[in-house]
Scaffold this motif. Structure first.
Motif, PDB file in Angstrom:
ATOM      1  N   CYS A  57       0.849  -1.188   0.000  1.00 56.56           N
ATOM      2  CA  CYS A  57       0.000   0.000   0.000  1.00 56.56           C
ATOM      3  C   CYS A  57       0.890   1.244   0.000  1.00 56.56           C
ATOM      4  CB  CYS A  57      -0.913   0.019   1.227  1.00 56.56           C
ATOM      5  SG  CYS A  57      -2.136  -1.323   1.267  1.00 56.56           S
ATOM      6  N   THR A  73      -3.385   9.545  -1.739  1.00 55.43           N
ATOM      7  CA  THR A  73      -3.414   8.089  -1.943  1.00 55.43           C
ATOM      8  C   THR A  73      -2.715   7.309  -0.841  1.00 55.43           C
ATOM      9  OG1 THR A  73      -1.402   8.094  -3.305  1.00 55.43           O
ATOM     10  CG2 THR A  73      -3.529   8.344  -4.454  1.00 55.43           C
ATOM     11  N   ARG A  76      -3.740   3.659   0.382  1.00 54.39           N
ATOM     12  CA  ARG A  76      -4.426   2.873  -0.647  1.00 54.39           C
ATOM     13  C   ARG A  76      -3.515   1.772  -1.197  1.00 54.39           C
ATOM     14  NH1 ARG A  76      -7.348   5.891  -5.346  1.00 54.39           N
ATOM     15  NH2 ARG A  76      -7.908   3.706  -5.660  1.00 54.39           N
ATOM     16  N   ASP A  80      -4.100  -0.454  -7.165  1.00 54.97           N
ATOM     17  CA  ASP A  80      -5.413   0.157  -7.397  1.00 54.97           C
ATOM     18  C   ASP A  80      -5.274   1.639  -7.702  1.00 54.97           C
ATOM     19  OD1 ASP A  80      -6.543  -2.306  -6.913  1.00 54.97           O
ATOM     20  OD2 ASP A  80      -7.206  -1.817  -4.871  1.00 54.97           O
ATOM     21  N   LYS A  83      -3.731   1.929 -11.208  1.00 62.17           N
ATOM     22  CA  LYS A  83      -4.709   1.621 -12.256  1.00 62.17           C
ATOM     23  C   LYS A  83      -5.653   2.791 -12.472  1.00 62.17           C
ATOM     24  CE  LYS A  83      -8.413  -1.585 -13.545  1.00 62.17           C
ATOM     25  NZ  LYS A  83      -9.090  -2.884 -13.242  1.00 62.17           N
ATOM     26  N   GLU A  84      -6.136   3.376 -11.399  1.00 62.54           N
ATOM     27  CA  GLU A  84      -7.041   4.529 -11.502  1.00 62.54           C
ATOM     28  C   GLU A  84      -6.377   5.655 -12.288  1.00 62.54           C
ATOM     29  OE1 GLU A  84      -8.296   7.510  -8.130  1.00 62.54           O
ATOM     30  OE2 GLU A  84      -9.495   5.659  -7.984  1.00 62.54           O
ATOM     31  N   ALA A  97      -4.855  -5.239 -12.413  1.00 64.05           N
ATOM     32  CA  ALA A  97      -4.155  -4.861 -11.186  1.00 64.05           C
ATOM     33  C   ALA A  97      -4.216  -6.005 -10.186  1.00 64.05           C
ATOM     34  CB  ALA A  97      -4.772  -3.600 -10.592  1.00 64.05           C
ATOM     35  N   HIS A  99      -3.018  -7.224  -6.520  1.00 67.35           N
ATOM     36  CA  HIS A  99      -2.441  -6.899  -5.209  1.00 67.35           C
ATOM     37  C   HIS A  99      -1.828  -8.168  -4.647  1.00 67.35           C
ATOM     38  CE1 HIS A  99      -3.106  -5.530  -0.804  1.00 67.35           C
ATOM     39  NE2 HIS A  99      -1.938  -5.107  -1.257  1.00 67.35           N
TER      40      HIS A  99
END
Length: 236
Positions: A57, A73, A76, A80, A83-84, A97, A99
């Protein structure tokens, strides 16, 4: 009016090469200070099909050098958040994506035969060795990042075949590990590295942490992207 995001790319490399970039499939392991910029370069250059893999993260210490790491961020999942961001560049990109970490327990979850290119931008020595051996046993083309920490001079970032990399402690440790295990990579592959090695001037707040800055890690990442692009646009 339809916006042509790739007009300058096609102007430089031609329509056929731009289509090849659009068609290739790339997997990037590790989207930190190096890998995040590599993915940025790929997607902005027209690569649509990208898998990004990272177990971490976003934390505050990432903000100085990782593309998706901002005050907003922190906390997060890295893949993710990345990708956003990538979908704001090309909403039609196919970003897978994941994790997850690549390690002995998870290696079987990744079918590298599905990909044209494998990018190694992970830090763990044992996991890196495993990824390199696995990628070299596949049909995918592997490009690997050596250590990008403790460096300030971007003009010393270079590309060389793995066994010819000089002045990089990570490359040296990898070579020693491969020889000790008796399991060498089955083929040659190119690496991005720098022979610069500075001492940390400050006191680390995290165990085994080394200082690093974006003007180096981004050059590493963009150079990896450039290796993929240069190979993909070649006449077949």
């Amino acid at each position: 009016m339809t916006t042509d995001y790739q007009s300058r790319t096609r102007l430089l490399v031609g329509d056929d090469a731009a289509r090849r970039l659009s068609d290739i499939k790339v997997i990037v392991f590790g989207v930190g200070g190096v890998g995040s910029w590599c993915v940025e370069g790929l997607v902005r250059s027209g690569v649509r099909r990208v898998t990004i893999v990272d177990p971490d993260c976003v934390c505050p210490s990432n903000v100085n050098r990782q593309l998706m790491a901002t005050a907003e961020t922190v906390g997060r999942v890295k893949v993710d958040a990345l990708k956003e961001h990538l979908l704001t560049i090309n909403p039609e990109a196919e970003i897978d994506a994941r994790h997850a970490a690549f390690c002995a327990d998870t290696a079987g979850q990744f079918d590298l035969a599905e990909y044209d290119y494998v990018i190694d931008a992970i830090d763990s020595l044992q996991d890196k060795m495993l990824l390199i051996r696995t990628a070299c046993d596949s049909l995918a083309t592997l490009f690997s990042s050596m250590g990008a920490a403790r460096k300030l001079d971007p003009t010393r970032v270079s590309v060389a075949e793995f066994w010819k990399v000089q002045g990089c402690p990570l490359a040296r440790s990898l070579r020693q590990g491969f020889k000790k295990s008796g399991m060498l990579p089955s083929r040659k592959f190119r690496c991005v590295y720098s022979d610069e090695l500075l001492d940390n001037a400050g006191t680390p707040q995290e165990p085994r942490a080394n200082g690093s800055m974006v003007h180096i890690t981004a050059v590493f990442g963009f150079t990896l992207a450039g290796l993929v692009i240069g190979d993909a646009v070649k006449e077949r």
